[in-house]
Write an enzyme that holds these catalytic residues in place. Structure first.
Site, mmCIF file in Angstrom:
data_model
loop_
_atom_site.group_PDB
_atom_site.id
_atom_site.type_symbol
_atom_site.label_atom_id
_atom_site.label_comp_id
_atom_site.label_asym_id
_atom_site.label_seq_id
_atom_site.Cartn_x
_atom_site.Cartn_y
_atom_site.Cartn_z
ATOM 1 N N HIS A 127 -49.183 -20.686 -3.505
ATOM 2 C CA HIS A 127 -48.824 -22.301 -3.335
ATOM 3 C C HIS A 127 -50.479 -22.997 -3.634
ATOM 4 C CE1 HIS A 127 -48.052 -20.927 0.997
ATOM 5 N NE2 HIS A 127 -46.875 -21.603 0.784
ATOM 6 N N ASN A 225 -52.816 -7.960 11.079
ATOM 7 C CA ASN A 225 -53.241 -9.075 11.276
ATOM 8 C C ASN A 225 -54.206 -9.211 12.220
ATOM 9 O OD1 ASN A 225 -53.583 -12.106 9.947
ATOM 10 N ND2 ASN A 225 -52.270 -12.622 12.156
#
Ligand SMILES: [Zn+2]
Length: 258
Positions: A127, A225
Site C-alpha cells: 500500500h 491476530n
C-alpha cells in the site's frame, strides 16, 4: 476451518512451522505497529471514524482536496514522529539474516520494516509508504521532509519541479496497486513453502489474497491476530493463533532459529 489455539501452544506450533520453512512469505498489517505507537486505522479509536478519506480522483482534480490530503498527512507525520520498530519488525529481520525469508509483504505505510533493516529486495510495501513522496506526473520519488516544510510554511500542496502534484507515496482510496509490487508478491507466494500473516484482519483485497495464494499453492498457512480475520473459515489455514502478535511471533522466531 482450523480451531484457534492459545498463545502458549501457538508459540510452539508456529516455531515448528518457521523452523521447517526455507522460503517464508510473511504478510503484516496494522496490528504489528500498534506496539510502536501507530494506531490501527480500523480500530475503535481509529482516525477513519472521524476523518473523511480523500479519494485519489479528488486529489487529482481539486485543489481543496489536495490541501485536505496534505493536512491529514502532516497531522499523521507529527503524531507518528517518534514511532520506532518493535520486536515483531526485528524478528522478521532475524529470519531474513538466517536466509529463511522469501518475501515480506506489508500493508503498513509507516516504513518501520525498512527502518528495522529488512532489505529492499525482500520487501514489498503493497500500500506504498509515507517515507517517500511521489510526483503524480513524472513519478519521481524523493524525501518527504522538504515538501512537508513547504506545506507547513505556505499551506499550499507542494508541486514537483515538473509541475506535477506531489503526494506521499501511499496508495490512496481509488488508486490501483503497483503492478510490479503485485507481480513480485504473487511470484514469491508461488515459491513460498510457508506463509504467515501477522496482525491483519485480512479484509483488504487484493493485498490479503497474497498469503492465501501461497496457501492455495501448497504452503502451510499460519495466522496470528487478535480478533477475527477474513480467512478464519478458509480450509487452507493450518494454524490460527488468536492473541497478541508481539507476545507470539518474536518468541516463535527465537525458538525456530535456536
Ligand atoms: Zn514531476
Amino acid at each position: 476451518m482450523t480451531a484457534a489455539v492459545d498463545q502458549v501452544e501457538g508459540v510452539a506450533r508456529l516455531a515448528a512451522i518457521l523452523g521447517a520453512a526455507q522460503r517464508l512469505l510473511i504478510f503484516t498489517g496494522a496490528g504489528i505497529s500498534t506496539a510502536s505507537g501507530i494506531p490501527d486505522y480500523r480500530g475503535p479509536k481509529g482516525v477513519w471514524n472521524t476523518r473523511r478519506p480523500v479519494f485519489y480522483d479528488e486529489f487529482m482534480s481539486s485543489h481543496e482536496s489536495r490541501v485536505e490530503y496534505w493536512r491529514q498527512k502532516a497531522e499523521d507525520r507529527e503524531a507518528f514522529r517518534s514511532a520506532r520498530p518493535n520486536a515483531v519488525h526485528e524478528a522478521v529481520v532475524d529470519l531474513e539474516r538466517a536466509g529463511r525469508l522469501e518475501l515480506l509483504v506489508t500493508q503498513n505505510v509507516d516504513g518501520l520494516h525498512r527502518v528495522a533493516g529488512t532489505s529492499e529486495e525482500r520487501l514489498v510495501e503493497i500500500h506504498g509508504t509515507n517515507g517517500r513522496v511521489e510526483c503524480q506526473s513524472c513519478l519521481a520519488r524523493s524525501d518527504p521532509s522538504k515538501p512537508f516544510e513547504v506545506f507547513a510554511a505556505t499551506g499550499q500542496p507542494p508541486v514537483c519541479e515538473c509541475g506535477g502534484f506531489l503526494k506521499p507515496a501511499t496508495i490512496s482510496f481509488g488508486q490501483s496497486l503497483r503492478m510490479d509490487d503485485l507481480s513480485r508478491s504473487c511470484e514469491a507466494a508461488n515459491r513460498a513453502d510457508a506463509a504467515v500473516a501477522l496482525g491483519s484482519t485480512l479484509l483488504v483485497t487484493p493485498a490479503a489474497d497474497i498469503p492465501l495464494e501461497a496457501a492455495r499453492t501448497g504452503s502451510c498457512y499460519a495466522i496470528v491476530n487478535r480478533g477475527p480475520t477474513e480467512h478464519d473459515e478458509s480450509p487452507f489455514v493450518t494454524l490460527r493463533i488468536d492473541g497478541d502478535v508481539g507476545a507470539v511471533f518474536p518468541q516463535a522466531v527465537e525458538q525456530a532459529l535456536a
